[in-house]
Structure formats: structure tokens, C-alpha cells
Design a protein around this motif. Structure first.
Motif, PDB file in Angstrom:
ATOM      1  N   GLY A  23       0.816  -1.208   0.000  1.00  0.00           N
ATOM      2  CA  GLY A  23       0.000   0.000   0.000  1.00  0.00           C
ATOM      3  C   GLY A  23       0.848   1.257   0.000  1.00  0.00           C
ATOM      4  O   GLY A  23       2.061   1.202  -0.190  1.00  0.00           O
ATOM      5  N   SER A  24       0.186   2.407   0.208  1.00  0.00           N
ATOM      6  CA  SER A  24       0.930   3.653   0.215  1.00  0.00           C
ATOM      7  C   SER A  24       0.222   4.639   1.125  1.00  0.00           C
ATOM      8  O   SER A  24      -0.905   4.401   1.565  1.00  0.00           O
ATOM      9  N   GLY A  25       0.894   5.748   1.418  1.00  0.00           N
ATOM     10  CA  GLY A  25       0.306   6.797   2.251  1.00  0.00           C
ATOM     11  C   GLY A  25      -0.016   6.284   3.648  1.00  0.00           C
ATOM     12  O   GLY A  25       0.777   5.562   4.249  1.00  0.00           O
ATOM     13  N   ASP A  26      -1.204   6.648   4.134  1.00  0.00           N
ATOM     14  CA  ASP A  26      -1.612   6.255   5.478  1.00  0.00           C
ATOM     15  C   ASP A  26      -1.763   4.747   5.626  1.00  0.00           C
ATOM     16  O   ASP A  26      -1.600   4.199   6.706  1.00  0.00           O
ATOM     17  N   GLN A  27      -2.108   4.125   4.488  1.00  0.00           N
ATOM     18  CA  GLN A  27      -2.391   2.690   4.526  1.00  0.00           C
ATOM     19  C   GLN A  27      -1.124   1.846   4.454  1.00  0.00           C
ATOM     20  O   GLN A  27      -1.197   0.632   4.490  1.00  0.00           O
ATOM     21  N   MET A  28       0.021   2.503   4.334  1.00  0.00           N
ATOM     22  CA  MET A  28       1.248   1.760   4.067  1.00  0.00           C
ATOM     23  C   MET A  28       1.628   0.835   5.237  1.00  0.00           C
ATOM     24  O   MET A  28       1.580   1.230   6.390  1.00  0.00           O
ATOM     25  N   VAL A  29       1.961  -0.406   4.887  1.00  0.00           N
ATOM     26  CA  VAL A  29       2.424  -1.368   5.882  1.00  0.00           C
ATOM     27  C   VAL A  29       3.838  -1.767   5.506  1.00  0.00           C
ATOM     28  O   VAL A  29       4.098  -2.181   4.377  1.00  0.00           O
ATOM     29  N   HIS A  30       4.744  -1.609   6.444  1.00  0.00           N
ATOM     30  CA  HIS A  30       6.130  -1.994   6.188  1.00  0.00           C
ATOM     31  C   HIS A  30       6.304  -3.431   6.665  1.00  0.00           C
ATOM     32  O   HIS A  30       6.565  -3.676   7.836  1.00  0.00           O
ATOM     33  N   ALA A  31       6.115  -4.377   5.760  1.00  0.00           N
ATOM     34  CA  ALA A  31       6.059  -5.786   6.157  1.00  0.00           C
ATOM     35  C   ALA A  31       7.446  -6.384   6.394  1.00  0.00           C
ATOM     36  O   ALA A  31       7.629  -7.199   7.286  1.00  0.00           O
ATOM     37  N   LEU A  32       8.417  -5.998   5.567  1.00  0.00           N
ATOM     38  CA  LEU A  32       9.798  -6.461   5.778  1.00  0.00           C
ATOM     39  C   LEU A  32      10.696  -5.239   5.880  1.00  0.00           C
ATOM     40  O   LEU A  32      10.630  -4.347   5.042  1.00  0.00           O
ATOM     41  N   ARG A  33      11.545  -5.220   6.906  1.00  0.00           N
ATOM     42  CA  ARG A  33      12.450  -4.077   7.082  1.00  0.00           C
ATOM     43  C   ARG A  33      13.879  -4.563   7.166  1.00  0.00           C
ATOM     44  O   ARG A  33      14.470  -4.611   8.233  1.00  0.00           O
ATOM     45  N   GLY A  34      14.395  -4.980   6.032  1.00  0.00           N
ATOM     46  CA  GLY A  34      15.795  -5.393   6.015  1.00  0.00           C
ATOM     47  C   GLY A  34      16.002  -6.768   6.622  1.00  0.00           C
ATOM     48  O   GLY A  34      16.767  -6.931   7.567  1.00  0.00           O
ATOM     49  N   LEU A  35      15.307  -7.748   6.080  1.00  0.00           N
ATOM     50  CA  LEU A  35      15.423  -9.098   6.636  1.00  0.00           C
ATOM     51  C   LEU A  35      16.621  -9.829   6.036  1.00  0.00           C
ATOM     52  O   LEU A  35      16.732  -9.962   4.821  1.00  0.00           O
ATOM     53  N   ASP A  36      17.510 -10.288   6.900  1.00  0.00           N
ATOM     54  CA  ASP A  36      18.649 -11.112   6.475  1.00  0.00           C
ATOM     55  C   ASP A  36      18.412 -12.535   6.948  1.00  0.00           C
ATOM     56  O   ASP A  36      18.087 -12.754   8.104  1.00  0.00           O
ATOM     57  N   LEU A  37      18.597 -13.475   6.037  1.00  0.00           N
ATOM     58  CA  LEU A  37      18.457 -14.881   6.407  1.00  0.00           C
ATOM     59  C   LEU A  37      19.597 -15.657   5.795  1.00  0.00           C
ATOM     60  O   LEU A  37      20.072 -15.325   4.709  1.00  0.00           O
ATOM     61  N   ALA A  38      20.021 -16.707   6.477  1.00  0.00           N
ATOM     62  CA  ALA A  38      21.028 -17.604   5.920  1.00  0.00           C
ATOM     63  C   ALA A  38      20.734 -19.001   6.435  1.00  0.00           C
ATOM     64  O   ALA A  38      20.791 -19.247   7.630  1.00  0.00           O
ATOM     65  N   VAL A  39      20.355 -19.877   5.518  1.00  0.00           N
ATOM     66  CA  VAL A  39      20.023 -21.243   5.911  1.00  0.00           C
ATOM     67  C   VAL A  39      21.022 -22.185   5.271  1.00  0.00           C
ATOM     68  O   VAL A  39      21.176 -22.202   4.046  1.00  0.00           O
ATOM     69  N   GLU A  40      21.704 -22.954   6.094  1.00  0.00           N
ATOM     70  CA  GLU A  40      22.708 -23.881   5.580  1.00  0.00           C
ATOM     71  C   GLU A  40      22.057 -25.061   4.882  1.00  0.00           C
ATOM     72  O   GLU A  40      20.968 -25.498   5.267  1.00  0.00           O
ATOM     73  N   GLU A  41      22.760 -25.578   3.900  1.00  0.00           N
ATOM     74  CA  GLU A  41      22.256 -26.700   3.127  1.00  0.00           C
ATOM     75  C   GLU A  41      21.921 -27.881   4.036  1.00  0.00           C
ATOM     76  O   GLU A  41      22.682 -28.222   4.943  1.00  0.00           O
ATOM     77  N   GLY A  42      20.776 -28.489   3.780  1.00  0.00           N
ATOM     78  CA  GLY A  42      20.393 -29.695   4.504  1.00  0.00           C
ATOM     79  C   GLY A  42      19.873 -29.471   5.910  1.00  0.00           C
ATOM     80  O   GLY A  42      19.641 -30.430   6.639  1.00  0.00           O
ATOM     81  N   THR A  43      19.680 -28.217   6.300  1.00  0.00           N
ATOM     82  CA  THR A  43      19.168 -27.961   7.644  1.00  0.00           C
ATOM     83  C   THR A  43      17.738 -27.438   7.590  1.00  0.00           C
ATOM     84  O   THR A  43      17.234 -27.092   6.536  1.00  0.00           O
ATOM     85  N   VAL A  44      17.119 -27.395   8.756  1.00  0.00           N
ATOM     86  CA  VAL A  44      15.778 -26.839   8.869  1.00  0.00           C
ATOM     87  C   VAL A  44      15.874 -25.515   9.615  1.00  0.00           C
ATOM     88  O   VAL A  44      16.417 -25.464  10.715  1.00  0.00           O
ATOM     89  N   CYS A  45      15.366 -24.473   8.978  1.00  0.00           N
ATOM     90  CA  CYS A  45      15.374 -23.177   9.635  1.00  0.00           C
ATOM     91  C   CYS A  45      13.942 -22.822  10.005  1.00  0.00           C
ATOM     92  O   CYS A  45      13.039 -22.893   9.169  1.00  0.00           O
ATOM     93  N   GLY A  46      13.715 -22.500  11.248  1.00  0.00           N
ATOM     94  CA  GLY A  46      12.378 -22.108  11.693  1.00  0.00           C
ATOM     95  C   GLY A  46      12.282 -20.596  11.784  1.00  0.00           C
ATOM     96  O   GLY A  46      13.082 -19.954  12.465  1.00  0.00           O
ATOM     97  N   LEU A  47      11.315 -20.052  11.061  1.00  0.00           N
ATOM     98  CA  LEU A  47      11.071 -18.612  11.116  1.00  0.00           C
ATOM     99  C   LEU A  47       9.924 -18.435  12.089  1.00  0.00           C
ATOM    100  O   LEU A  47       8.787 -18.770  11.780  1.00  0.00           O
ATOM    101  N   LEU A  48      10.236 -17.919  13.272  1.00  0.00           N
ATOM    102  CA  LEU A  48       9.265 -17.913  14.351  1.00  0.00           C
ATOM    103  C   LEU A  48       8.793 -16.487  14.582  1.00  0.00           C
ATOM    104  O   LEU A  48       9.608 -15.575  14.727  1.00  0.00           O
ATOM    105  N   GLY A  49       7.502 -16.292  14.594  1.00  0.00           N
ATOM    106  CA  GLY A  49       7.024 -14.933  14.849  1.00  0.00           C
ATOM    107  C   GLY A  49       5.519 -14.899  14.986  1.00  0.00           C
ATOM    108  O   GLY A  49       4.824 -15.787  14.498  1.00  0.00           O
ATOM    109  N   PRO A  50       5.019 -13.860  15.664  1.00  0.00           N
ATOM    110  CA  PRO A  50       3.567 -13.744  15.850  1.00  0.00           C
ATOM    111  C   PRO A  50       2.893 -13.348  14.545  1.00  0.00           C
ATOM    112  O   PRO A  50       3.556 -13.054  13.549  1.00  0.00           O
ATOM    113  N   ASN A  51       1.580 -13.309  14.556  1.00  0.00           N
ATOM    114  CA  ASN A  51       0.805 -12.865  13.396  1.00  0.00           C
ATOM    115  C   ASN A  51       1.251 -11.480  12.956  1.00  0.00           C
ATOM    116  O   ASN A  51       1.416 -10.597  13.783  1.00  0.00           O
TER     117      ASN A  51
END
Ligand code: ADP
Ligand code: MG
Lengths: 322, 261
Positions: A23-51
Motif C-alpha cells: 500500500g501507500s500513504g496512510d495505509q502503508m504497511v512496512h512488512a519487511l524491514r531489512g530481513l537477512d536470512l542464511a540457511v545452511e544446506e540440509g538444515t531446517v530453519c524455523g522462522l518464528l514470529g507472531p501474526n
């Protein structure tokens, strides 16, 4: 250097500085703010977070469904923006919401996807069998229960043997039986070397499945570590329910001695609860100590903290960005 | 590349036919409506027109065939909106498939069902006294034109369905398209329409196609003093279809390819 310290080929999922606004203006939602992720091969990465933390948005960017406003990401060796078709050939995706055709039967769904992947029909039928869907295979998917729909979705993601599997809240809203069926499937896959990125709102799920956990809050990583580290920092929550009001105080004293933390009393439920960081403290020991002190207990539990409790501890009591 | 596209398109065609098999009610309804309209116009409205009843019914049947083909807008819109607002699109978008195959499969399936749906409509038309009065080749041309027009209408619908906000919005806008044949010579000749409405109706693609189909079936002569597409109905119809397809197909395919990104 583009990927900074992560610059190495052993990471199957790698993102840097992902930004996404809706969205834009008043309705704008900043859903990702500089997300860095690194998942090693063959592993399970859990992204844990509230709604609303940005988990689904992150998954959609990594699976080529959504274009980020800034930042970059590589999945299975390919750039999600410039090499989307190559990424799609190497991933399996089970979104938060059913991504099968409810107007087709389970079998027709899998056969259609198999056909689009140039795989034999028999392969679709094998997967139906493997996920216990053979009996329901010829009913339209909209008649499936939540657990069945999830399994069908997962089966669709596993028609090819994907290098990376993305699961967005795979067990939210499922009964315990369906949940453990999904967990088993994920474990089986990791045994075969598939890299898994899953999102969840449950600490327990991350603990059960993940090799590494990223706590995501307000669109960025608030904390990273292994489940063990997470548990060491968030501790567990012990609660006992006593048989009579008079025993409430005695129980609190015992729990205080055991944990060194201040218990909280809930007289209405005749319950005493306490947070403990002591990994060696087991439920039998709590029960034994209470028994030895002559406290009559009717119930005792030792559980991981809820996500909210964990967040409060890990982010220093900061309010959740819900 | 092309073979992959056709292969994926065929798979998607199969998907739509399977969906219809599981929920035939919608198809039955969209096929019954024109028959009800045909009977109602033919025997109720027609009685109020200056034209003798039998002549009017011979005029009406080809018009109704074209109006039904124009319903492709509504059906195309609804199906595309449904698809694009449901999770299964995410599945298609993360599969290494040709994305244009999704709308192509939809349009192809629509042609199959339309062709099948023509049969009952034609039978009712025959029962009402309508006949093919021209040559066999011309009649084949009329059927070909009907399907081509349906194909073009479906792509118009797909494009609008893809840009619509929700399934409900697409349903409402799609429902409103039943007005389009009213503003054409599909049901009644435009000669009696007041000034600008007549101009509008004569430039309506439905008028050109209806005139062409009547001409090819040998049911009614081309009316004189009309707009260019109506005065040259076959060329006019082909031109309209070409315009609609050239505009809508690339836009719809583009929308599918970049959709949601
Ligand atoms: N299509 C969208 N349009 C507007 N806002 C959105 C959209 N999708 C998600 N959001 C907002 O972005 C934020 C992150 O959402 P999401 O990634 O779905 O979080 P999660 O999956 O962790 O619950 C939320 O505030 C949500 O309301
Ligand atoms: Mg989500």
C-alpha cells in the motif's frame, strides 16, 4: 561485497536487506524491514514470529511470488529476481493457505501438477498413498478436512524432490494427529538432505523440527540461534495445581527454592506458576520435591513458554509489534 | 518452448473440463439461460414487433447465438477472477510452467463447452422454425465465426477478471455484461433505435457478428445504410475479433506473468 559475511555456497537460502511495503500513504504497511536470512544446506530453519511479523511476506519473496522493494535473495544457488524460473525448478512450496484446486479431486490435483512437472501419473498416486490420502483421492479437495488439505498441499510440493522446501505455518489450526504426521514428513525429508524453511507461531514446533531459529518481529530478525539456545534463554514454565487452598503457599515456597524465581499464584485455580531457566529441572523432580514437602498436588506441567512470553524475554520486555 | 506451452495449455484445458465435470450446475445454468431467453423473446416480446412472428424468430435465433457467444465475457471474467484470487494460482506460479498456459487452457476449455452448448440451443431454434437457408460452406463459416467471437469475448473477460479486485466484483461487473446484446441488433433490428443509441449499437461488435451470422445462414439480408462493420459484416466481424484479441491476449498474459509480483 553483496552478501557480506554470508558469502559462501553452503547457504541454500540467503537473503540480505529484504524490504517490502504494501500500500501507500496512510495505509502503508512496512512488512519487511531489512530481513537477512542464511540457511545452511540440509538444515531446517524455523522462522518464528507472531501474526503480522512478516513471515508469509518473506516466504513469498523467497519463492518468487512477490518482488521485494529492496534487497536480494538467492535460493538453491539462483537469484529469486533474475533467475526465477531456475529457482522454481528447485523448490517446493506449501503456502499458509491451501494452494490446491478445491474444485478438483486430490488425485486430479496431483496428476495435474505432475503433468506440469513432466512426471508420470503413477508418481502422483504414490504420493497420495504416502500421505494417507488414497481413500479420499477421488473426492474434491474442498471436502477435505484441514489436515487432509495440508497433506495434499505438502504432497504437491514434494512431487519433485525439491532442494528447498518452504512451509508457511504448516500445522496452524491442525489437530495433534495431523500435526505429528506433518512433522514426520518434514523429518523424513531432512534425512534425505532437503533444506527446509518453515514458519511457525509455535516455539514447540521450532524446537521439534528446526536446527536454527530466527525470531522475526516487525519484519526483521529479532533474534537468531539454535532451539537449545532459545530454550536456555527463554526457559520453561512450570505450573502446579494443588488440592487445597492451604497448600498454595507451601507449593510456592518449594518452587521458589527449586528455581530461585518468584512464583505467581492463581488462587482461583489453586495454581502456582514459575519461569525457570534451569534445563536440568524436570517434571519428576518438581513432583518429587513437592511430595517430599507434603504438598498435595493434583496437576503439574512443565511447558515451553508461549511465543509472547519468549518474545518478552528475548526482546527485553519490548512490546510486540502485533 | 512452443511445445512446452502447448503441453501446459492442454494440461490446463483438462483441468477446466474436470472442474466442470465436478460442478456441472453452472454450465447447465449458463446453457439454459439463452434457451429461456430465446423462447421468451420469440413468443412474448416478438409478438409486439411489427415483424411477423415466424420472420422474427428466424431473425432472433442467430442473434441469440451471438449474444450467447458474447456471454464469454462474463464466464471468462468470473473464472479468471476466481482463479487469481485463490491459492491454486500460487501453486501454478511457483511451478516451472509457462504461465500463459493458464489463461490459454481456460479459453480453450470454454470453446469446447461452448461448442457442446450450441447443440441444444440449435435444436430449440429448429423447433421454433429457424432453418439454415444458405449453403453448407457459409453455414460452416457461421459456426466458425461464432466460436471465434466467443474466443475473443472470453479473452476480454479474462483480462477484466484478472484486474478485478475480488471474485464478487468480477461477478457483479460480469453480470452487467448481459446488457451488451441489448445495445445491438442481436434481439431486434437497430433501425428503430433513437439517434446516438443506434450509432452505438451499430458499432457494437455483437451487431457485426450477428449480421454476419444471419447473412451466412441466409436468414436475413445485410441492412443498408449501416456502420462499416455492419455493412461489411464478415470482414467487420473478423476485424473486431482481431482487435479484441490483439489487445486483450497480450495484456492478459502479461498480467498472469507478472501478477502479484
Ligand atoms: N497484500 C497485503 N496488502 C496489505 N498489507 C499486507 C498484505 N499482506 C500482508 N500485509 C501486512 O503485512 C504485514 C506482514 O504480514 P505477513 O507477512 O502476512 O505476516 P505473517 O505471515 O507473519 O503473519 C502485516 O501487517 C499484514 O497485515
Ligand atoms: Mg502468515
Amino acid at each position: 561485497m553483496r552478501y557480506g559475511a554470508f558469502m559462501t555456497s553452503t547457504y541454500t537460502v540467503l537473503s540480505e536487506g529484504l524490504e517490502k511495503r504494501y500500500g501507500s500513504g496512510d495505509q502503508m504497511v512496512h512488512a519487511l524491514r531489512g530481513l537477512d536470512l542464511a540457511v545452511e544446506e540440509g538444515t531446517v530453519c524455523g522462522l518464528l514470529g507472531p501474526n503480522g511479523a512478516g513471515k508469509t511476506t518473506a516466504v513469498r519473496v523467497l519463492t518468487t511470488l512477490l518482488r521485494p522493494d529492496a534487497g536480494s535473495a538467492r535460493v538453491a544457488g539462483h537469484d529469486v529476481l533474475t533467475e526465477a524460473p531456475a529457482v522454481r525448478r528447485r523448490i517446493g512450496v506449501t503456502g499458509q493457505y491451501a494452494s490446491v484446486d478445491g474444485d478438483l479431486t486430490g488425485r486430479e490435483n496431483l496428476r495435474l501438477f505432475a503433468r506440469l512437472l513432466r512426471l508420470p501419473r503413477s508418481h502422483a498416486d504414490e504420493l497420495l498413498d504416502r500421505f494417507g490420502l488414497t481413500a479420499a483421492a477421488d473426492r474434491t479437495a474442498r471436502t477435505y478436512s484441514g489436515g487432509m488439505r495440508r497433506r495434499l498441499d505438502l504432497a504437491a510440493s514434494l512431487l519433485t524432490r525439491p532442494a528447498v522446501l518452504f512451509l508457511d505455518e504448516p500445522t496452524t489450526g491442525l489437530d495433534p494427529h495431523s500435526r505429528s504426521a506433518i512433522w514426520d514428513a518434514v523429518r523424513e525429508l531432512t534425512r534425505q538432505g532437503t533444506t527446509v524453511l518453515l514458519t511457525t507461531q509455535y516455539l514447540e514446533e521450532a524446537d521439534q523440527l528446526a536446527d536454527s531459529v530466527v525470531l522475526i518481529d516487525g519484519g526483521r530478525a529479532a533474534h537468531r540461534g539454535t532451539p537449545a539456545e532459545l530454550k536456555a534463554q527463554t526457559g520453561s514454565y512450570a505450573e502446579v495445581v494443588v488440592a487445597e487452598d492451604a497448600a498454595l503457599h507451601a507449593a510456592a515456597v518449594v518452587l521458589d527454592q527449586l528455581t530461585g524465581a518468584e512464583p505467581t499464584l492463581d488462587p482461583d485455580r489453586r495454581a502456582v506458576g514459575v519461569v525457570t531457566l534451569d534445563q536440568a529441572l524436570t517434571l519428576p523432580r518438581i513432583v518429587r520435591e513437592l511430595d517430599a514437602s507434603g504438598v498435595p498436588i493434583v496437576d503439574a506441567t512443565l511447558r515451553p513458554p508461549t511465543l509472547d512470553e519468549a518474545f518478552l524475554r528475548l526482546t527485553g520486555g519490548r512490546e510486540l509489534v502485533a | 518452448m512452443t511445445t512446452a506451452f502447448l503441453y501446459d495449455g492442454t494440461a490446463m484445458l483438462g483441468r477446466h473440463l474436470q472442474r466442470i465435470r465436478h460442478a456441472p450446475a453452472i454450465l447447465v445454468m449458463t446453457q439454459t439461460m439463452p434457451i429461456v431467453f430465446l423462447l421468451f423473446f420469440g413468443y412474448v416480446f416478438g409478438s409486439a414487433l411489427a415483424m411477423p412472428g415466424a420472420d422474427y424468430r428466424a431473425f432472433l435465433v442467430p442473434g441469440m447465438l451471438v449474444a450467447t457467444a458474447a456471454n464469454g465475457i462474463m464466464t471468462g471474467m468470473f473464472t479468471a477472477a476466481q482463479d487469481s484470487h485463490r491459492g491454486v494460482m500460487d501453486r501454478f506460479r511457483t511451478l516451472p510452467m509457462t504461465r500463459a498456459a493458464v489463461p490459454l487452457g481456460q479459453a480453450a476449455a470454454d470453446i469446447v463447452t461452448t461448442a457442446a452448448g450450441l447443440v441444444p440451443l440449435l435444436l430449440v431454434g429448429l423447433a421454433m422454425g429457424w432453418r439454415i437457408e444458405g449453403g453448407a460452406l457459409e453455414a460452416a463459416g457461421a459456426f466458425g465465426l461464432l466460436l471465434l467471437f466467443r474466443f475473443a469475448a472470453t479473452w476480454v473477460g479474462i483480462l477484466f477478471g484478472l484486474v478485478s479486485r475480488s471474485e464478487e466484483a468480477a461477478g457483479q461487473l460480469g453480470g452487467a455484461t448481459f446488457m451488451l446484446p441489448l445495445l445491438s441488433n442481436a434481439y431486434i433490428p437497430t433501425a428503430g433505435f433513437p439517434g446516438w443509441v443506434r450509432v452505438l449499437a451499430e458499432w457494437n461488435p455483437i451487431s457485426a457478428v450477428a449480421t454476419a451470422v444471419r447473412d451466412l445462414f441466409g436468414n436475413a439480408p445485410v441492412p443498408g445504410g449501416s456502420s462499416w462493420p455492419v455493412a461489411h459484416p464478415v470482414a467487420g466481424s473478423l476485424a473486431w475479433c482481431a482487435v479484441l484479441l490483439t489487445v486483450c491476449v497480450p495484456l492478459a498474459v502479461r498480467r498472469y506473468t507478472t501478477g502479484g509480483r
